[in-house]
Design a protein around this motif. Structure first.
Motif, PDB file in Angstrom:
ATOM      1  N   ALA A 159       0.818  -1.210   0.000  1.00 60.65           N
ATOM      2  CA  ALA A 159       0.000   0.000   0.000  1.00 60.65           C
ATOM      3  C   ALA A 159       0.853   1.262   0.000  1.00 60.65           C
ATOM      4  O   ALA A 159       0.440   2.300  -0.523  1.00 60.65           O
ATOM      5  N   THR A 160       2.058   1.184   0.579  1.00 62.06           N
ATOM      6  CA  THR A 160       2.934   2.346   0.689  1.00 62.06           C
ATOM      7  C   THR A 160       3.791   2.538  -0.558  1.00 62.06           C
ATOM      8  O   THR A 160       4.068   3.668  -0.967  1.00 62.06           O
ATOM      9  N   CYS A 161       4.199   1.431  -1.183  1.00 57.35           N
ATOM     10  CA  CYS A 161       5.097   1.492  -2.334  1.00 57.35           C
ATOM     11  C   CYS A 161       4.429   2.196  -3.519  1.00 57.35           C
ATOM     12  O   CYS A 161       3.279   1.899  -3.858  1.00 57.35           O
ATOM     13  N   LYS A 162       5.133   3.117  -4.149  1.00 57.78           N
ATOM     14  CA  LYS A 162       4.560   3.842  -5.290  1.00 57.78           C
ATOM     15  C   LYS A 162       4.331   2.915  -6.480  1.00 57.78           C
ATOM     16  O   LYS A 162       3.552   3.231  -7.382  1.00 57.78           O
ATOM     17  N   ASN A 163       5.002   1.756  -6.475  1.00 58.15           N
ATOM     18  CA  ASN A 163       4.821   0.775  -7.542  1.00 58.15           C
ATOM     19  C   ASN A 163       3.879  -0.359  -7.138  1.00 58.15           C
ATOM     20  O   ASN A 163       3.603  -1.244  -7.939  1.00 58.15           O
ATOM     21  N   GLY A 164       3.424  -0.350  -5.894  1.00 57.18           N
ATOM     22  CA  GLY A 164       2.579  -1.443  -5.410  1.00 57.18           C
ATOM     23  C   GLY A 164       3.323  -2.762  -5.384  1.00 57.18           C
ATOM     24  O   GLY A 164       2.764  -3.817  -5.683  1.00 57.18           O
ATOM     25  N   SER A 165       4.598  -2.716  -4.994  1.00 56.96           N
ATOM     26  CA  SER A 165       5.427  -3.920  -4.984  1.00 56.96           C
ATOM     27  C   SER A 165       5.243  -4.729  -3.705  1.00 56.96           C
ATOM     28  O   SER A 165       5.053  -4.167  -2.623  1.00 56.96           O
ATOM     29  N   ALA A 166       5.313  -6.044  -3.847  1.00 55.57           N
ATOM     30  CA  ALA A 166       5.229  -6.939  -2.686  1.00 55.57           C
ATOM     31  C   ALA A 166       6.598  -7.522  -2.345  1.00 55.57           C
ATOM     32  O   ALA A 166       6.688  -8.548  -1.667  1.00 55.57           O
TER      33      ALA A 166
END
Length: 247
Positions: free
Chosen positions: A167-174
């Motif tokens: 949710a925080t990552c600007k790329n939506g990375s997991a």
């Protein structure tokens, strides 16, 4: 304490969402954030209105279910805590608080503040386990493990899979979630056998499910309620590259 709440309301994944404004009054500073939402819902029910749907379970910072974006921050303004551990004393009387669900294509909204996070389960099913036969349960201390390795494995295993990193990552990375799962096993003898295939398979599933790529902004590390370090992402990248070279 009195607060104005701007809450995201959405009937389902296909419906158009909108913010609705609510007032809550007489809230104690020692009230937890979820208890404040309980009070709001109790008022809405008595008014004959639809209560706000939000996820919660243990309310002890263990399960990771209470995932909310509060004033633009995952789990709110406090550090290394989950939403259920956030208390209203972190806000000021009269504040306007904006509450949203996780924003990620891989986490579609189910209703209001509840999102579908089964994507994490699918990543785990792709390789977050030990499938090789490691024999019966060994005696304590029968397999030597250095203190540093054990501590690093346990630090990675502290990940509760809440999705704040995504949710925080600007790329939506997991990547932080995947890296924590890989590290928790890679640092132990039982998990080393499948380390390379685990990294490759879990990253492949992550990409398949629509998560973005990591660009090392460290936003995930800053907002992680368990303080998971991005050093685990570096290990994951090394394992992944080694697996690809091996192929």
């Amino acid at each position: 304490m009195n607060f104005t709440l701007k809450i995201w309301r959405q009937e389902n994944a296909k419906a158009k969402g909108r913010f609705e404004t609510y007032e809550v009054k007489g809230i104690s500073a020692d009230t937890s954030f979820l208890e404040m939402l309980d009070i709001l819902n109790n008022n809405l029910i008595h008014e004959g209105k639809d209560p706000v749907a939000f996820d919660h379970d243990c309310r002890e910072g263990i399960c990771g279910m209470c995932s909310l974006h509060i004033n633009g921050e995952a789990h709110g303004p406090d550090t290394e805590i989950t939403t259920c551990q956030l208390h209203m004393r972190k806000f000021h009387d009269g504040d306007t608080i904006t509450i949203e669900p996780w924003r990620s294509a891989a986490f579609p909204v189910i209703k209001d503040l509840v999102v579908e996070r089964s994507a994490f389960d699918k990543i785990m099913q792709a390789g977050g386990f030990i499938s090789v036969n490691t024999g019966g349960v060994p005696d304590g201390n029968a397999t030597p493990i250095s203190h540093a390795d054990a501590e690093e494995s346990m630090d990675a295993a502290a990940c509760i899979g809440c999705g704040a990193c995504v949710a925080t990552c600007k790329n939506g990375s997991a990547m932080l979630f995947v890296a924590a799962r890989v590290s928790s096993l890679a640092k132990l003898p039982q998990g080393k056998v499948e380390t390379l295939t685990r990294a490759k398979n879990m990253i492949a599933k992550m990409d398949e499910l629509g998560f973005g790529g990591c660009t090392n902004t460290r936003a995930c590390e800053a907002e992680c309620p368990k303080g998971i370090s991005i050093s685990h992402i570096a290990r994951l990248n090394r394992k992944f590259l080694k697996a690809k070279f091996k192929d």
